[in-house]
Design a protein around this motif. Structure first.
Motif, PDB file in Angstrom:
ATOM      1  N   TYR A 137       0.837  -1.202   0.000  1.00 26.89           N
ATOM      2  CA  TYR A 137       0.000   0.000   0.000  1.00 26.89           C
ATOM      3  C   TYR A 137       0.877   1.259   0.000  1.00 26.89           C
ATOM      4  CZ  TYR A 137      -3.386  -3.542   1.007  1.00 26.89           C
ATOM      5  OH  TYR A 137      -4.155  -4.692   0.917  1.00 26.89           O
ATOM      6  N   PHE A 138       0.658   2.072  -1.010  1.00 29.35           N
ATOM      7  CA  PHE A 138       1.380   3.334  -1.175  1.00 29.35           C
ATOM      8  C   PHE A 138       0.366   4.443  -0.892  1.00 29.35           C
ATOM      9  CE2 PHE A 138       4.349   5.700  -4.392  1.00 29.35           C
ATOM     10  CZ  PHE A 138       4.442   6.787  -3.523  1.00 29.35           C
ATOM     11  N   THR A 139       0.602   5.210   0.169  1.00 34.07           N
ATOM     12  CA  THR A 139      -0.371   6.229   0.556  1.00 34.07           C
ATOM     13  C   THR A 139       0.269   7.598   0.714  1.00 34.07           C
ATOM     14  OG1 THR A 139      -1.955   6.919   2.249  1.00 34.07           O
ATOM     15  CG2 THR A 139      -0.097   5.583   2.974  1.00 34.07           C
ATOM     16  N   VAL A 140      -0.485   8.639   0.338  1.00 33.52           N
ATOM     17  CA  VAL A 140      -0.011  10.021   0.474  1.00 33.52           C
ATOM     18  C   VAL A 140      -0.588  10.678   1.719  1.00 33.52           C
ATOM     19  CG1 VAL A 140       0.318  10.305  -1.999  1.00 33.52           C
ATOM     20  CG2 VAL A 140      -1.900  10.886  -0.986  1.00 33.52           C
ATOM     21  N   SER A 141      -1.295   9.907   2.542  1.00 40.11           N
ATOM     22  CA  SER A 141      -1.951  10.444   3.728  1.00 40.11           C
ATOM     23  C   SER A 141      -1.540   9.668   4.971  1.00 40.11           C
ATOM     24  CB  SER A 141      -3.477  10.371   3.572  1.00 40.11           C
ATOM     25  OG  SER A 141      -4.132  10.532   4.813  1.00 40.11           O
ATOM     26  N   ASP A 142      -1.108  10.367   6.009  1.00 36.30           N
ATOM     27  CA  ASP A 142      -0.750   9.699   7.261  1.00 36.30           C
ATOM     28  C   ASP A 142      -1.988   9.133   7.961  1.00 36.30           C
ATOM     29  OD1 ASP A 142       1.843  10.323   6.766  1.00 36.30           O
ATOM     30  OD2 ASP A 142       2.034  11.886   8.289  1.00 36.30           O
ATOM     31  N   ARG A 143      -3.139   9.771   7.757  1.00 40.73           N
ATOM     32  CA  ARG A 143      -4.379   9.222   8.310  1.00 40.73           C
ATOM     33  C   ARG A 143      -4.671   7.856   7.702  1.00 40.73           C
ATOM     34  NH1 ARG A 143      -8.375  14.076   7.068  1.00 40.73           N
ATOM     35  NH2 ARG A 143      -9.941  12.440   7.391  1.00 40.73           N
ATOM     36  N   VAL A 144      -4.453   7.738   6.411  1.00 41.13           N
ATOM     37  CA  VAL A 144      -4.679   6.457   5.738  1.00 41.13           C
ATOM     38  C   VAL A 144      -3.639   5.439   6.191  1.00 41.13           C
ATOM     39  CG1 VAL A 144      -4.602   5.290   3.510  1.00 41.13           C
ATOM     40  CG2 VAL A 144      -5.863   7.436   3.744  1.00 41.13           C
ATOM     41  N   MET A 145      -2.389   5.881   6.353  1.00 41.39           N
ATOM     42  CA  MET A 145      -1.347   4.970   6.835  1.00 41.39           C
ATOM     43  C   MET A 145      -1.745   4.377   8.184  1.00 41.39           C
ATOM     44  SD  MET A 145       2.599   5.789   7.904  1.00 41.39           S
ATOM     45  CE  MET A 145       2.052   6.555   9.450  1.00 41.39           C
ATOM     46  N   ALA A 146      -2.267   5.225   9.074  1.00 36.09           N
ATOM     47  CA  ALA A 146      -2.688   4.752  10.391  1.00 36.09           C
ATOM     48  C   ALA A 146      -3.838   3.736  10.270  1.00 36.09           C
ATOM     49  CB  ALA A 146      -3.112   5.929  11.254  1.00 36.09           C
ATOM     50  N   LYS A 147      -4.742   4.002   9.318  1.00 33.23           N
ATOM     51  CA  LYS A 147      -5.879   3.083   9.111  1.00 33.23           C
ATOM     52  C   LYS A 147      -5.389   1.717   8.628  1.00 33.23           C
ATOM     53  CE  LYS A 147     -10.498   3.015   7.019  1.00 33.23           C
ATOM     54  NZ  LYS A 147     -11.201   3.070   8.316  1.00 33.23           N
ATOM     55  N   ILE A 148      -4.406   1.730   7.714  1.00 26.55           N
ATOM     56  CA  ILE A 148      -3.849   0.468   7.214  1.00 26.55           C
ATOM     57  C   ILE A 148      -3.184  -0.299   8.355  1.00 26.55           C
ATOM     58  CG2 ILE A 148      -2.094  -0.532   5.699  1.00 26.55           C
ATOM     59  CD1 ILE A 148      -2.634   1.856   3.803  1.00 26.55           C
ATOM     60  N   LEU A 149      -2.461   0.418   9.213  1.00 31.23           N
ATOM     61  CA  LEU A 149      -1.807  -0.226  10.354  1.00 31.23           C
ATOM     62  C   LEU A 149      -2.840  -0.789  11.330  1.00 31.23           C
ATOM     63  CD1 LEU A 149       1.108   2.299  10.979  1.00 31.23           C
ATOM     64  CD2 LEU A 149       1.301  -0.045  10.102  1.00 31.23           C
ATOM     65  N   ASP A 150      -3.960  -0.100  11.482  1.00 31.54           N
ATOM     66  CA  ASP A 150      -5.043  -0.625  12.332  1.00 31.54           C
ATOM     67  C   ASP A 150      -5.589  -1.935  11.777  1.00 31.54           C
ATOM     68  OD1 ASP A 150      -4.946   1.391  14.212  1.00 31.54           O
ATOM     69  OD2 ASP A 150      -6.509   2.612  13.246  1.00 31.54           O
ATOM     70  N   PHE A 151      -5.835  -1.943  10.452  1.00 32.48           N
ATOM     71  CA  PHE A 151      -6.319  -3.161   9.810  1.00 32.48           C
ATOM     72  C   PHE A 151      -5.312  -4.298   9.995  1.00 32.48           C
ATOM     73  CE2 PHE A 151      -9.116  -0.589   6.776  1.00 32.48           C
ATOM     74  CZ  PHE A 151     -10.282  -1.036   7.351  1.00 32.48           C
ATOM     75  N   ALA A 152      -4.031  -3.976   9.786  1.00 31.19           N
ATOM     76  CA  ALA A 152      -2.984  -4.996   9.902  1.00 31.19           C
ATOM     77  C   ALA A 152      -2.933  -5.568  11.310  1.00 31.19           C
ATOM     78  CB  ALA A 152      -1.636  -4.389   9.514  1.00 31.19           C
ATOM     79  N   HIS A 153      -3.109  -4.705  12.302  1.00 35.37           N
ATOM     80  CA  HIS A 153      -3.097  -5.158  13.701  1.00 35.37           C
ATOM     81  C   HIS A 153      -4.271  -6.100  13.971  1.00 35.37           C
ATOM     82  CE1 HIS A 153      -2.445  -4.993  18.023  1.00 35.37           C
ATOM     83  NE2 HIS A 153      -3.736  -4.715  18.171  1.00 35.37           N
ATOM     84  N   GLU A 154      -5.441  -5.719  13.474  1.00 27.64           N
ATOM     85  CA  GLU A 154      -6.634  -6.548  13.681  1.00 27.64           C
ATOM     86  C   GLU A 154      -6.491  -7.914  13.016  1.00 27.64           C
ATOM     87  OE1 GLU A 154      -9.826  -4.215  12.185  1.00 27.64           O
ATOM     88  OE2 GLU A 154      -9.659  -2.659  13.731  1.00 27.64           O
ATOM     89  N   LEU A 155      -5.824  -7.935  11.861  1.00 23.36           N
ATOM     90  CA  LEU A 155      -5.675  -9.184  11.099  1.00 23.36           C
ATOM     91  C   LEU A 155      -4.409  -9.947  11.466  1.00 23.36           C
ATOM     92  CD1 LEU A 155      -6.718  -7.708   7.633  1.00 23.36           C
ATOM     93  CD2 LEU A 155      -8.051  -9.327   9.002  1.00 23.36           C
ATOM     94  N   ASN A 156      -3.626  -9.357  12.391  1.00 22.89           N
ATOM     95  CA  ASN A 156      -2.362  -9.958  12.813  1.00 22.89           C
ATOM     96  C   ASN A 156      -1.379 -10.088  11.650  1.00 22.89           C
ATOM     97  OD1 ASN A 156      -0.695 -10.924  14.875  1.00 22.89           O
ATOM     98  ND2 ASN A 156      -1.205 -13.064  14.427  1.00 22.89           N
ATOM     99  N   TYR A 157      -1.378  -9.091  10.762  1.00 22.43           N
ATOM    100  CA  TYR A 157      -0.428  -9.054   9.652  1.00 22.43           C
ATOM    101  C   TYR A 157       0.823  -8.296  10.078  1.00 22.43           C
ATOM    102  CZ  TYR A 157      -4.139 -10.451   6.355  1.00 22.43           C
ATOM    103  OH  TYR A 157      -5.133 -11.114   5.686  1.00 22.43           O
ATOM    104  N   SER A 158       1.962  -8.738   9.604  1.00 28.03           N
ATOM    105  CA  SER A 158       3.229  -8.062   9.874  1.00 28.03           C
ATOM    106  C   SER A 158       3.617  -7.198   8.676  1.00 28.03           C
ATOM    107  CB  SER A 158       4.344  -9.079  10.143  1.00 28.03           C
ATOM    108  OG  SER A 158       4.069  -9.818  11.310  1.00 28.03           O
ATOM    109  N   THR A 159       4.015  -5.949   8.965  1.00 27.30           N
ATOM    110  CA  THR A 159       4.478  -5.082   7.874  1.00 27.30           C
ATOM    111  C   THR A 159       5.846  -5.558   7.402  1.00 27.30           C
ATOM    112  OG1 THR A 159       5.428  -3.540   9.479  1.00 27.30           O
ATOM    113  CG2 THR A 159       3.211  -3.072   8.676  1.00 27.30           C
TER     114      THR A 159
END
Length: 331
Positions: free
Chosen positions: A249-271
């Motif tokens: 995921y390539f994002t130009v928004s830090d708000r969106v970056m935080a949302k992606i990290l939230d999703f990853a945490h919920e799904l137990n995905y590692s960046t």
């Protein structure tokens, strides 16, 4: 009357009038000249420094424009202030703007005041604030944006005192600029890391509805994916974001970056393994988030320092600051 006589170097590449300006500025800052003190007359400076009247008048006019001196009819020129006021007009307040401002403020002497305003891409606000500021500041540093009225408004500022920064659009022909390129460098930096991107089954660019980021970045991303055979997708609405294992995921928004990290945490995905993240614009915290977020960014410290150089040198500047990829754990 002060006994201060400025120094002028005939062999210097700096214009003589500007040497006079700097000499008086330095004298005020070091308290060799104090507020209310009478300055040498034009004739005295012509004689003492072997200068033309035009040169001295030009220097005194510039000092008046910077609000450092004032003239009193039939009496002469006086020191009016020990400070200079600078107009800084940014789009919005974000973490990387704080970095830019910090570098700018640190590179300016304490005798400079900086008035910071934000336009939030509101054209009426932009116009009202700029027009109200004209004539009140020694320099104007402005972040323009994509609206035809912007150029018309900033064109009313003396171009020798105007520096347009960041997004170089709607910039008057004769003014200075200091910006970043949102197109070709994005493509070039993605090419440099293309081998690292091959482990992802799809590259997803997220351009949320609330962003004003230049669309040249989307074009560069699409061109890279097409030229190098990557499956890709563009998402324009936050509600459509779905984080899927194996995607980057390539994002130009830090708000969106935080949302992606939230999703990853919920799904137990590692960046960096299950999903990848590239964020636009470096901030002081991104190197620590999740052991490091990969960013593509210009050097905001450098832009801030060069903004101060523009004010202190009096020299015209027209320059683009390079954009680089900083690879971290999220890739």
């Amino acid at each position: 009357m002060s006994n201060f006589i400025p120094k002028v170097d005939n062999n210097s590449s700096v214009p003589k009038f500007l040497q006079l300006v700097r000499s008086f500025e330095d004298a005020v800052k070091s308290k060799l000249l104090n507020v209310g003190e009478l300055l040498p007359s034009v004739n005295e400076l012509c004689k003492e420094c072997d200068l033309s009247r035009d040169t001295v008048f030009k220097a005194y006019t510039e000092l008046k424009n910077r609000k450092l001196i004032e003239s009193v009819p039939n009496k002469g020129y006086y020191v009016a202030s020990t400070t200079q006021n600078v107009f800084l007009f940014l789009d919005t307040f974000k973490a990387y703007k704080e970095v830019l401002y910090g570098a700018f403020r640190s590179a300016l002497p304490n005798s400079y005041n900086v008035d910071v305003h934000f336009h939030h891409y509101n054209t009426r606000v932009f116009e009202d604030i700029v027009l109200n500021a004209i004539g009140k500041y020694s320099h104007y540093i402005i972040m323009n944006y994509d609206d035809k009225k912007v150029k018309e408004t900033v064109s009313k500022i003396d171009p020798s005192k105007l520096l347009c920064i960041d997004w170089i659009i709607n910039v008057p022909d004769k003014c200075s600029y200091l910006g970043q390129d949102f197109g070709d460098p994005v493509f070039e930096n993605l090419v440099l890391i293309k081998d690292k991107l091959k482990k992802y089954k799809k590259l997803v660019f997220i351009y949320p509805e609330f962003t004003n980021h230049p669309t040249q970045t989307i074009t560069a991303f699409e061109k890279f994916c097409a030229d190098h055979g990557f499956d890709y997708k563009i998402i324009y609405h936050v509600k459509d974001i779905e984080v899927i294992k194996g995607e980057l995921y390539f994002t130009v928004s830090d708000r969106v970056m935080a949302k992606i990290l939230d999703f990853a945490h919920e799904l137990n995905y590692s960046t960096g393994s299950d999903i990848g993240i590239i964020s636009y614009n470096e901030t002081p915290t991104k190197k620590y988030i999740k052991d490091g977020i990969t960013v593509i960014s210009t050097d905001f410290d450098k832009i801030g320092t060069k903004m101060a150089d523009f004010i202190l040198s009096g020299q015209k500047i027209r320059e683009f600051i390079p954009t680089k990829m900083i690879i971290r754990n999220s890739l």
